[in-house]
Design an enzyme around this catalytic site. Sequence first.
Site: not given
Ligand code: IPE
Ligand code: IPE
Ligand code: MG
Length: 267
Positions: A36, A53, A83, A85, A147, A204
Amino acid sequence: MAFFRTEQTQLVEPAASLRAQVDPSRLPAHVAIIMDGNGRWARRRGLPRIAGHRRGAESARAVITAARTVGVGVLTLYAFSIENWKRPKSEIDTLMSLLVEYLKKEEPGMRENGIRFCAIGDLDLLPPGARETVQGVVSRTAGHSGLRLNLALNYGGRDEIVRAVRRLGREIAKGTLDPASIDETAISRALDTAGLPDPDLLIRTSGEKRISNFLLWQTAYAELHFTETLWPDFREEDFLKAILDFQKRERRFGLTGEQVRDQHNGR
Ligand code: IPE
Ligand code: IPE
Ligand code: MG
């Protein structure tokens, strides 16, 4: 011990020194990561979210190598949740093309290093191009014994449990399963992670302290490691620090500390 300074003038211990501190006899069999903070990493630099990304894909590569080198058996990376999506279509489209680009680029390395690539989640709902690329790499690496790398795509922990219950329900309807014989093992076997050990360590990044619908059943007894580091900045050193943090924990599984220490002493 040698240290060097980063741009933020933090003291950073180099990977080799951290690696030397890892106890190979107490490695987590399975590490799961909620990757994240890509968006925030980009925003802080005035860049579009997708730049985060892109850089995050480099972190994935670094962590896969680190896991392989240190000897972790299973690594599960949360790449796209059910979620997710709800995000803007342009971000979703770019994430899906980044996934295809990443897998095409990484497949030769996976084959060279004996990595067995798998996907968890409901792949039926991925765009056809992405689904075919994923399935292609899954089938071409199926015979590998190094792995085990799971990518969670269109994954939701509750959805996985719903799909598992449906699977068991169909067997009951066919008469091949007795409801009274359903136990925790039967449920574990009906999940996408069938046959794998549960994660011992869940990491995380980005400072958020929540599970976000990841591996709800499987993380029942995982050790949790939260770090402020944003995923695009996460590298081998951060992964090794999480392993070392894990190795300091006493896992009790409901026992008393005294019982656990007696077990260790073979009493
Ligand atoms: C969790 O991250 C999903 C992934 C890392 C793929 P999110 O950024 O989507 O989670 P929330 O919305 O903060 O809970
Ligand atoms: C995690 O990073 C990647 C995905 C959930 C696809 P985020 O895109 O959620 O990054 P933040 O949380 O907005 O910084
Ligand atoms: Mg995020």
